[in-house]
Design a protein around this motif. Structure first.
Motif, mmCIF file in Angstrom:
data_model
loop_
_atom_site.group_PDB
_atom_site.id
_atom_site.type_symbol
_atom_site.label_atom_id
_atom_site.label_comp_id
_atom_site.label_asym_id
_atom_site.label_seq_id
_atom_site.Cartn_x
_atom_site.Cartn_y
_atom_site.Cartn_z
ATOM 1 N N PHE A 163 0.848 -1.196 0.000
ATOM 2 C CA PHE A 163 0.000 0.000 0.000
ATOM 3 C C PHE A 163 0.880 1.242 0.000
ATOM 4 C CE2 PHE A 163 -2.688 3.322 1.620
ATOM 5 C CZ PHE A 163 -3.922 3.056 1.063
ATOM 6 N N THR A 164 0.758 2.080 -1.017
ATOM 7 C CA THR A 164 1.572 3.279 -1.172
ATOM 8 C C THR A 164 0.689 4.435 -1.645
ATOM 9 O OG1 THR A 164 2.103 3.075 -3.531
ATOM 10 C CG2 THR A 164 3.413 1.747 -1.992
ATOM 11 N N PRO A 165 1.221 5.673 -1.655
ATOM 12 C CA PRO A 165 0.441 6.793 -2.194
ATOM 13 C C PRO A 165 0.057 6.627 -3.664
ATOM 14 C CG PRO A 165 2.235 7.614 -0.846
ATOM 15 C CD PRO A 165 2.461 6.133 -0.994
ATOM 16 N N VAL A 166 0.655 5.666 -4.353
ATOM 17 C CA VAL A 166 0.274 5.392 -5.745
ATOM 18 C C VAL A 166 -1.215 5.079 -5.841
ATOM 19 C CG1 VAL A 166 0.559 3.741 -7.641
ATOM 20 C CG2 VAL A 166 2.567 4.654 -6.464
ATOM 21 N N PHE A 167 -1.787 4.512 -4.783
ATOM 22 C CA PHE A 167 -3.204 4.166 -4.798
ATOM 23 C C PHE A 167 -4.103 5.398 -4.806
ATOM 24 C CE2 PHE A 167 -2.595 -0.306 -2.758
ATOM 25 C CZ PHE A 167 -2.012 -0.736 -3.940
ATOM 26 N N PHE A 168 -3.515 6.584 -4.601
ATOM 27 C CA PHE A 168 -4.294 7.810 -4.724
ATOM 28 C C PHE A 168 -4.596 8.153 -6.181
ATOM 29 C CE2 PHE A 168 -4.088 10.180 -0.545
ATOM 30 C CZ PHE A 168 -3.591 9.118 0.192
ATOM 31 N N VAL A 169 -3.860 7.541 -7.112
ATOM 32 C CA VAL A 169 -3.977 7.909 -8.531
ATOM 33 C C VAL A 169 -5.416 7.825 -9.043
ATOM 34 C CG1 VAL A 169 -3.280 7.310 -10.880
ATOM 35 C CG2 VAL A 169 -1.572 7.389 -9.056
ATOM 36 N N PRO A 170 -6.157 6.743 -8.782
ATOM 37 C CA PRO A 170 -7.547 6.717 -9.267
ATOM 38 C C PRO A 170 -8.408 7.825 -8.668
ATOM 39 C CG PRO A 170 -6.825 4.519 -8.626
ATOM 40 C CD PRO A 170 -5.778 5.475 -8.148
ATOM 41 N N VAL A 171 -8.053 8.299 -7.467
ATOM 42 C CA VAL A 171 -8.815 9.368 -6.827
ATOM 43 C C VAL A 171 -8.664 10.672 -7.598
ATOM 44 C CG1 VAL A 171 -8.971 10.792 -4.751
ATOM 45 C CG2 VAL A 171 -8.671 8.325 -4.549
ATOM 46 N N ARG A 211 -0.984 2.120 7.374
ATOM 47 C CA ARG A 211 0.040 1.300 6.719
ATOM 48 C C ARG A 211 1.433 1.611 7.272
ATOM 49 N NH1 ARG A 211 4.706 0.851 4.771
ATOM 50 N NH2 ARG A 211 5.149 0.037 2.711
ATOM 51 N N LEU A 212 1.713 2.916 7.494
ATOM 52 C CA LEU A 212 3.014 3.299 8.038
ATOM 53 C C LEU A 212 3.225 2.702 9.427
ATOM 54 C CD1 LEU A 212 3.154 7.047 6.955
ATOM 55 C CD2 LEU A 212 4.431 5.141 5.966
ATOM 56 N N ALA A 213 2.161 2.668 10.218
ATOM 57 C CA ALA A 213 2.261 2.090 11.556
ATOM 58 C C ALA A 213 2.425 0.576 11.516
ATOM 59 C CB ALA A 213 1.025 2.459 12.377
ATOM 60 N N GLN A 214 1.794 -0.058 10.511
ATOM 61 C CA GLN A 214 1.817 -1.512 10.436
ATOM 62 C C GLN A 214 3.042 -2.060 9.725
ATOM 63 O OE1 GLN A 214 -0.396 -3.743 11.690
ATOM 64 N NE2 GLN A 214 -1.639 -2.147 12.651
ATOM 65 N N ALA A 215 3.478 -1.392 8.639
ATOM 66 C CA ALA A 215 4.529 -1.961 7.790
ATOM 67 C C ALA A 215 5.785 -1.103 7.707
ATOM 68 C CB ALA A 215 3.983 -2.209 6.379
#
Length: 342
Positions: A163-171, A211-215
């Motif tokens: 999970f990265t900020p790349v997932f913001f792209v569809p938004v 995600r930052l807290a978990q991974a």
């Protein structure tokens, strides 16, 4: 007497087709970057006049040129390397970049609307059609991406490690809908699509911090993707202005953009330590979007003090995108870009 058969070297076309196997959808970030820069210069016309208008037009034409070139390349890639395309669609990170194509279409249509709307009825119809195609494809891409996340991890579902900020792209494509949709008379549809983008932004922003807290931190090569967090508040602020929303909300969006700009800037040294890759283009459109919003806020009540920072941001963004373009050209010439992902 030498009886060896002559060896046949592959032609340039054959080599080019072979290289296209590694043309990931993230390459459309170049189009987004140049479109964003063009929009920023068009926002500066009130201050810089015809010079800004001319530079905005030149940037728009270059973005269109790159878009057409990439579309042709993608058709060739799909024809000769269908397995590579399928692999991108299954990839836990690269699949989100599929949305860069419809976003590019919407951005190009928005530029056309800003530059030529009302000059010719046929051209207006063509730009409306282009915007509608991009808008519908963006909704389809968003649903496809989010539907993947509903699966379990083995079938492409969300995983903290990927999970990265790349997932913001569809938004992004949904949030920018009002920039073009309102001007062509589709305000209701554009507002609804904007709502989808805002909802997903809030969800994904929360998930990113979890995600930052978990991974833990993102891999160093993905450090440029932190700039993507700038886009929703920046484009969202511009869209709120287009929708005549209260100025208080726009200033709030600008403030959130400032926060994420400062946060992303802490990653600059890490970015500079990495070899150049297409991931670096992740900085271009976000910075251009925030520059556009800042330029626009210089005209708002109480925003005159932003004139110098906005001009400085425009210069920095222009230099960044020119530098990225030259680095991309050098990378292609030296065979450093169209290679298997490490």
């Amino acid at each position: 007497m030498n009886t060896q058969a002559p060896t046949h070297q592959p032609s340039r076309i054959t080599r080019a087709i072979a290289l296209l196997e590694h043309l990931a959808p993230a390459w459309f970030a170049m189009v987004m970057g140049w479109c964003g820069l063009s929009l920023a210069w068009l926002r500066a016309t009130d201050v810089l006049g015809d010079t800004a208008l001319g530079l905005g037009l030149v940037g728009s034409l270059f973005a269109l040129f790159v878009f057409v070139l990439l579309c042709i390349s993608c058709v060739v890639r799909l024809t000769f390397h269908p397995n590579a395309v399928a692999a991108d669609m299954r990839h836990p990170v690269r699949h989100a970049f599929m949305a860069t194509l419809p976003i590019s279409i919407m951005l190009l249509a928005t530029l056309g609307i800003h530059l030529f709307w009302g000059t010719d009825r046929t051209l207006d119809t063509a730009m409306t059609f282009l915007w509608c195609v991009g808008s519908i494809l963006e909704i389809v891409a968003t649903v496809w991406v989010v539907e993947r996340w509903l699966n379990n991890a083995e079938n492409g579902g969300l995983q903290w490690s990927t999970f990265t900020p790349v997932f913001f792209v569809p938004v992004v494509g949904n949030v920018l809908a009002p920039l073009g949709g309102v001007s062509i008379g589709l305000e209701a549809w554009a507002t609804a699509q904007f709502g989808v983008g805002v909802f997903l932004w809030l969800v994904l922003q929360t998930l990113l911090f979890v995600r930052l807290a978990q991974a833990g931190p993102l891999p160093a090569r993905l450090a440029p993707s932190w700039f993507i967090t700038l886009v929703p508040p920046s484009i969202g602020g511009l869209s709120l202005l287009q929708l005549d929303a209260p100025l208080t909300l726009v200033w709030m969006a600008w403030g959130i953009g400032v926060f994420f700009l400062i946060l992303a800037s802490t990653q600059v040294n890490i970015i500079r330590e990495q070899p150049f890759s297409m991931a670096n283009w992740g900085m271009s459109f976000p910075l251009a979007a925030f520059t556009s919003l800042t330029l626009r806020m210089t005209q708002a009540p109480g925003g005159a003090w932003l004139q110098m920072p906005a001009t400085l941001l425009l210069a920095i963004t222009s230099l960044l995108i020119l530098s990225l373009t030259l680095s991309t050209w050098r990378g292609l010439r030296h065979g450093q870009l169209l290679v298997p992902e490490k």
